[in-house]
Motif scaffolding. Structure first.
Motif, mmCIF file in Angstrom:
data_model
loop_
_atom_site.group_PDB
_atom_site.id
_atom_site.type_symbol
_atom_site.label_atom_id
_atom_site.label_comp_id
_atom_site.label_asym_id
_atom_site.label_seq_id
_atom_site.Cartn_x
_atom_site.Cartn_y
_atom_site.Cartn_z
ATOM 1 N N THR A 277 0.837 -1.207 0.000
ATOM 2 C CA THR A 277 0.000 0.000 0.000
ATOM 3 C C THR A 277 0.868 1.251 0.000
ATOM 4 O O THR A 277 0.593 2.230 -0.702
ATOM 5 N N LEU A 278 1.947 1.215 0.768
ATOM 6 C CA LEU A 278 2.818 2.374 0.897
ATOM 7 C C LEU A 278 3.837 2.510 -0.223
ATOM 8 O O LEU A 278 4.321 3.613 -0.491
ATOM 9 N N SER A 279 4.163 1.397 -0.884
ATOM 10 C CA SER A 279 5.303 1.465 -1.806
ATOM 11 C C SER A 279 5.091 0.778 -3.148
ATOM 12 O O SER A 279 6.064 0.578 -3.874
ATOM 13 N N PHE A 280 3.865 0.410 -3.516
ATOM 14 C CA PHE A 280 3.670 -0.399 -4.716
ATOM 15 C C PHE A 280 4.269 0.279 -5.940
ATOM 16 O O PHE A 280 4.081 1.463 -6.181
ATOM 17 N N GLY A 281 5.007 -0.515 -6.718
ATOM 18 C CA GLY A 281 5.685 0.013 -7.890
ATOM 19 C C GLY A 281 7.123 0.365 -7.611
ATOM 20 O O GLY A 281 7.936 0.470 -8.527
ATOM 21 N N LYS A 282 7.455 0.552 -6.337
ATOM 22 C CA LYS A 282 8.829 0.886 -5.958
ATOM 23 C C LYS A 282 9.425 -0.161 -5.027
ATOM 24 O O LYS A 282 10.596 -0.095 -4.682
ATOM 25 N N GLY A 283 8.601 -1.113 -4.608
ATOM 26 C CA GLY A 283 9.058 -2.110 -3.651
ATOM 27 C C GLY A 283 9.841 -3.239 -4.297
ATOM 28 O O GLY A 283 9.685 -3.537 -5.481
ATOM 29 N N VAL A 284 10.687 -3.859 -3.469
ATOM 30 C CA VAL A 284 11.527 -4.967 -3.922
ATOM 31 C C VAL A 284 11.467 -6.096 -2.906
ATOM 32 O O VAL A 284 11.493 -5.853 -1.691
ATOM 33 N N ASN A 285 11.377 -7.310 -3.395
ATOM 34 C CA ASN A 285 11.441 -8.491 -2.548
ATOM 35 C C ASN A 285 12.887 -8.970 -2.530
ATOM 36 O O ASN A 285 13.413 -9.393 -3.558
ATOM 37 N N TYR A 286 13.516 -8.894 -1.363
ATOM 38 C CA TYR A 286 14.916 -9.287 -1.226
ATOM 39 C C TYR A 286 14.999 -10.509 -0.314
ATOM 40 O O TYR A 286 14.405 -10.515 0.767
ATOM 41 N N THR A 287 15.714 -11.538 -0.740
ATOM 42 C CA THR A 287 15.905 -12.709 0.108
ATOM 43 C C THR A 287 17.171 -12.504 0.922
ATOM 44 O O THR A 287 18.285 -12.727 0.442
ATOM 45 N N ALA A 288 17.009 -12.046 2.149
ATOM 46 C CA ALA A 288 18.149 -11.772 3.025
ATOM 47 C C ALA A 288 18.654 -13.073 3.656
ATOM 48 O O ALA A 288 17.954 -14.080 3.696
ATOM 49 N N GLY A 289 19.890 -13.028 4.144
ATOM 50 C CA GLY A 289 20.439 -14.138 4.909
ATOM 51 C C GLY A 289 21.149 -15.204 4.117
ATOM 52 O O GLY A 289 21.665 -16.164 4.697
ATOM 53 N N LEU A 290 21.193 -15.074 2.786
ATOM 54 C CA LEU A 290 21.847 -16.078 1.952
ATOM 55 C C LEU A 290 23.256 -15.632 1.574
ATOM 56 O O LEU A 290 23.582 -14.449 1.640
ATOM 57 N N GLU A 291 24.070 -16.568 1.126
ATOM 58 C CA GLU A 291 25.439 -16.231 0.738
ATOM 59 C C GLU A 291 25.490 -15.494 -0.594
ATOM 60 O O GLU A 291 26.499 -14.894 -0.945
ATOM 61 N N LYS A 292 24.398 -15.532 -1.347
ATOM 62 C CA LYS A 292 24.293 -14.828 -2.617
ATOM 63 C C LYS A 292 23.122 -13.852 -2.569
ATOM 64 O O LYS A 292 22.226 -13.972 -1.738
ATOM 65 N N ILE A 293 23.121 -12.909 -3.508
ATOM 66 C CA ILE A 293 22.127 -11.833 -3.497
ATOM 67 C C ILE A 293 21.057 -12.092 -4.541
ATOM 68 O O ILE A 293 21.350 -12.291 -5.729
ATOM 69 N N ARG A 294 19.799 -12.081 -4.079
ATOM 70 C CA ARG A 294 18.670 -12.244 -4.983
ATOM 71 C C ARG A 294 17.573 -11.235 -4.647
ATOM 72 O O ARG A 294 17.215 -11.061 -3.491
ATOM 73 N N THR A 295 17.077 -10.557 -5.664
ATOM 74 C CA THR A 295 15.944 -9.653 -5.501
ATOM 75 C C THR A 295 14.890 -9.988 -6.555
ATOM 76 O O THR A 295 15.151 -10.719 -7.513
ATOM 77 N N SER A 296 13.699 -9.427 -6.372
ATOM 78 C CA SER A 296 12.642 -9.575 -7.372
ATOM 79 C C SER A 296 11.688 -8.404 -7.227
ATOM 80 O O SER A 296 11.653 -7.737 -6.179
ATOM 81 N N PRO A 297 10.884 -8.121 -8.254
ATOM 82 C CA PRO A 297 9.877 -7.074 -8.124
ATOM 83 C C PRO A 297 8.804 -7.491 -7.127
ATOM 84 O O PRO A 297 8.681 -8.675 -6.794
ATOM 85 N N ASP A 298 8.009 -6.515 -6.662
ATOM 86 C CA ASP A 298 7.020 -6.808 -5.615
ATOM 87 C C ASP A 298 5.659 -7.179 -6.184
ATOM 88 O O ASP A 298 4.657 -7.127 -5.475
ATOM 89 N N HIS A 299 5.604 -7.568 -7.467
ATOM 90 C CA HIS A 299 4.326 -7.941 -8.084
ATOM 91 C C HIS A 299 4.392 -9.358 -8.637
ATOM 92 O O HIS A 299 5.458 -9.984 -8.642
ATOM 93 N N GLY A 300 3.253 -9.846 -9.100
ATOM 94 C CA GLY A 300 3.175 -11.195 -9.630
ATOM 95 C C GLY A 300 3.220 -11.237 -11.152
ATOM 96 O O GLY A 300 3.704 -10.304 -11.803
#
Length: 350
Positions: A277-300
């Motif tokens: 609600t606060l950030s749609f279109g600018k949000g990012v899904n980040y998988t923290a805690g892993l040895e490698k870096i992965r992100t994805s958009p916040d939509h389906g």
């Protein structure tokens, strides 16, 4: 430490009947984006050519056989398969799921072999990806298996950061799934990520309650009193700046979230509804805690607009920028912690 060439950014295409390819290609249709990283898409020349034609995108790309052949300054496409699967925009097909897995597995393999520096994943359909050799509710769970570490689903947008104690499980199972051990693990993962990935030296973390009004002192469920509060107190006594549990219904509306570096929500919708609600279109899904870096958009997959050229690439572009920023922050963190004297900037007398 990375010394030569641009950051190698891998892209898994997700469900090709959705908007994944579209938002990825639109992101790098802007040639300025190629100054920040070298994109490497895991798909096939035939598929990307068809998407480019169908969506009328003005791009060119470099077909390669593996990520090590990627050329800086170009959009690179690794030919993971040679056949031409049938595109059916807007439909959840078996082929869409099958090739989403092929793209993801190839990209993760390249990430594990250090042929990539970071990975951005386009949206998948959690139903049609299910197969005999892929029984995961989503990217996060698969990556947690493939990449070392304790994973945390971490939604980020500028200074708003929301992590989840539990992610893709049924609401009826939430309370039973939340244990002191889980709380300690997720808080530790979040705190480490805030320091290492976001450059926050002394992060403040808020935990949201499980029940309405955080249980009202046990009147509406006892989980907050018996599980959350003791765990929070123990973590705080050990030096972690963690506070709560806070009543989730008013936490964001009252702007209380702005006093914290990150918020840990008890379950999926409790955290993602206010975040989107606060950030749609600018949000990012980040998988923290892993040895490698992965992100994805916040939509389906957004099947309803797939193939129409209407998809907004803003969130995918933010996912690219976040992956690059986290990569650089980690490099700096590792450098400083290997050389602790660099943390002190002593001004010499003239």
């Amino acid at each position: 430490m990375k010394e030569k060439g641009k950051i190698k950014l891998g892209i898994s295409i997700g469900d090709f009947n959705g908007i994944g390819c579209e938002v990825a290609l639109k992101t790098f249709q802007d040639p300025r984006m190629l100054d920040f990283c070298t994109p490497i898409i895991f798909a096939s020349n035939k598929l990307i050519s068809q998407q480019k034609s169908d969506l009328e995108l003005n791009i060119s790309f470099n077909g390669i056989n593996n990520a090590s052949q990627a050329v800086d300054g170009k959009i690179n496409v690794v030919n993971v398969w040679k056949e031409a699967p049938q595109l059916e925009y807007g439909k959840a097909t078996d082929q869409g799921g099958e090739y989403a897995i092929k793209s993801l597995r190839a990209a993760v393999a390249a990430l594990k072999s250090n042929a990539l520096d970071v990975l951005v994943t386009a949206p998948i359909n959690k139903n049609n990806i299910q197969a005999e050799d892929f029984k995961f509710p989503g990217h996060t769970d698969f990556l947690a298996q493939e990449l070392n570490g304790e994973s945390l689903m971490f939604m980020v947008a500028d200074t708003l950061r929301v992590g989840l104690l539990t992610d893709h499980i049924a609401v009826k199972d939430v309370a039973q799934a939340i244990t002191p051990k889980l709380i300690y693990e997720k808080v530790a993962t979040m705190e480490k990520s805030l320091k290492m990935d976001f450059g926050i030296r002394r992060p403040k973390i808020a935990l949201l309650g499980i029940n309405p009004h955080s249980g009202d002192n046990g009147t509406i469920g006892e989980e907050d009193e018996k599980i959350l509060k003791p765990a929070i107190q123990e973590l705080f006594d050990q030096g972690t700046l963690v506070y709560g549990p806070y009543s989730a219904d008013s936490f964001f509306g009252s702007n209380t979230h702005s006093s914290f570096d990150a918020i840990l929500a008890a379950y999926h919708d409790q955290g993602l509804i206010p975040f989107k609600t606060l950030s749609f279109g600018k949000g990012v899904n980040y998988t923290a805690g892993l040895e490698k870096i992965r992100t994805s958009p916040d939509h389906g997959t957004a099947y309803e607009i797939a193939g129409k050229g209407e998809a907004d690439e803003s969130s995918f572009k933010e996912a690219v920028f976040t992956a690059i920023k986290v990569f650089k922050n980690r490099e700096e963190y590792i450098k400083l912690n290997k050389n602790p004297l660099q943390k002190q900037k002593v001004k010499r007398a003239s």
